[in-house]
Enzyme design. Structure first.
Site, PDB file in Angstrom:
ATOM      1  N   GLU A 194       6.335  -8.811  63.657  1.00 18.80           N
ATOM      2  CA  GLU A 194       8.077  -8.056  64.278  1.00 18.80           C
ATOM      3  C   GLU A 194       7.564  -7.949  66.215  1.00 18.80           C
ATOM      4  OE1 GLU A 194       7.856  -5.401  61.234  1.00 18.80           O
ATOM      5  OE2 GLU A 194       6.631  -6.893  61.900  1.00 18.80           O
ATOM      6  N   GLY A 217      -5.814 -17.667  26.190  1.00 16.57           N
ATOM      7  CA  GLY A 217      -6.459 -16.383  24.790  1.00 16.57           C
ATOM      8  C   GLY A 217      -6.076 -14.983  25.050  1.00 16.57           C
TER       9      GLY A 217
END
Length: 373
Positions: free
Chosen positions: A61, A312
């Site tokens: 901003e 895994g």
């Protein structure tokens, strides 16, 4: 209150899409802050734009407002994330918006940070500014999945990525490196690395590939933090990741009973850090502890590149947020390394399933992506 997407004006959707384009420029650069873009508009013309570039620097901003100068008075500002309303490393953006004379603020998503969470929008309304929230909210949320995960749990957003064959193999011979996917996929992976805070592999992948784990996209690219899970600290001292000229460091996780002399030697190498973590019986290093530490050093996004044992382990412990598989149109055969090691499923009803699945062709390969758990 969020207005249904169909009730937002076409202009609001259009300009928020431009703000999202700005926000994406900060991917991989803003952690632990979110990616945010802003666009200042008056009479349906873009006056200025900006994005958050790095934590500790000006927010989106402020960049946009400074570029706009006096033209911001009476304008609308489009921001992908609710303006902050507290003083951190930079002053609050909500005050800057008020001081600039903005009359209308359009917000993509509410900030999940507990110290903001709606207070920015509330403050702006109290100051007499019209606030519309929820425009392209789904896209804004998706862009900041890593930030949302980190700010709410303290851990990084985990993406399991692999390149594999049609028969689910990572290689043609177990423990031997070999290119599986095409060159287009390789380029895409480098772009992925450029947008992640860290990349993780196991000692098996390190031994087979001796990878550099760098991003090779030219001068503007950046390398992610390189993370290796190496329980016994078996890493060869001539491994490439220990001797790179890179803008990122290498972090080695090992068990607490590793050889102290080797730990000291590795720690003496510039850009290399060894950290010991607990071990879980029959599972290896405590991945939860690994993720907690990574989160504590502001890693919001983690790309897990394997191999099979690491994939895994992450799957068994339900630590994967998203899966991204690059599938090559070939068969690697039964001697290759599988995608997952020591991960068993009894039937379809218990099999982990992806949601929000997408399919994308990348050269000759197919990318399958979706959320998990």
């Amino acid at each position: 209150m969020i207005i249904p997407e169909k009730e937002f004006s076409n202009n609001d959707v259009h300009f928020m899409a431009l703000a999202l384009q700005e926000a994406r420029k900060g991917l991989g650069r803003t952690s632990p802050n979110p990616c945010v873009g802003a666009v200042v508009v008056i009479d349906n013309d873009v006056v200025s734009s900006g994005y958050h570039k790095k934590a500790g620097t000006l927010h989106a901003e402020v960049h946009a407002l400074r570029k706009a100068g006096s033209r911001a008075e009476g304008a609308t500002i489009y921001v992908t994330l609710e303006p902050c309303n507290h003083t951190g490393r930079t002053p609050p953006c909500s005050r800057a918006i008020v001081d600039a004379g903005i009359k209308r603020v359009v917000v993509g998503m509410v900030d999940p940070n507990p110290i903001v969470s709606g207070s920015g929008n509330s403050y702006l309304r109290e100051c007499g500014i019209e606030v519309v929230s929820g425009v392209l909210e789904k896209e804004c949320l998706e862009l900041n999945r890593p930030f949302i995960k980190h700010i709410t749990t303290g851990k990084p957003f985990v993406v399991m990525k692999a390149g594999m064959s049609l028969d689910g193999r990572l290689s043609y011979q177990d423990g031997v490196a070999g290119q599986m996917t095409g060159n287009d996929s390789r380029t895409r992976v480098h772009n992925l690395r450029d947008s992640f805070d860290a990349i993780l592999i196991g000692s098996g992948t390190l031994a087979a590939d001796d990878p550099s784990l760098t991003t090779r996209l030219g001068a503007n690219s950046r390398d992610p933090l390189r993370v290796v899970l190496d329980t016994s600290l078996s890493i060869p001292l001539d491994s490439r990741i220990l001797h790179l000229e890179s803008n990122a460091e290498t972090l080695l996780f090992c068990s607490s009973d590793c050889n102290g002399e080797k730990v000291a030697h590795l720690n003496s190498i510039e850009g290399v850090t060894v950290r010991s973590v607990s071990s879980v019986p029959e599972q290896g290093l405590d991945l939860g502890e690994v993720l907690e530490y990574l989160g504590s050093v502001d890693v919001c996004s983690l790309l897990v590149e394997g191999g099979a044992a690491v994939h895994g382990s992450f799957m068994r412990q339900a630590l994967v947020d998203r899966v991204m598989l690059f599938v090559a149109p070939l068969f690697a055969g039964s001697d290759g390394t599988p995608l997952l090691k020591d991960f068993r499923v009894t039937d379809r009803s218990t099999a982990p399933k992806l949601s929000n699945v997408s399919y994308e062709q990348c050269g000759v390969d197919l990318i399958i992506e979706g959320d998990l758990f």
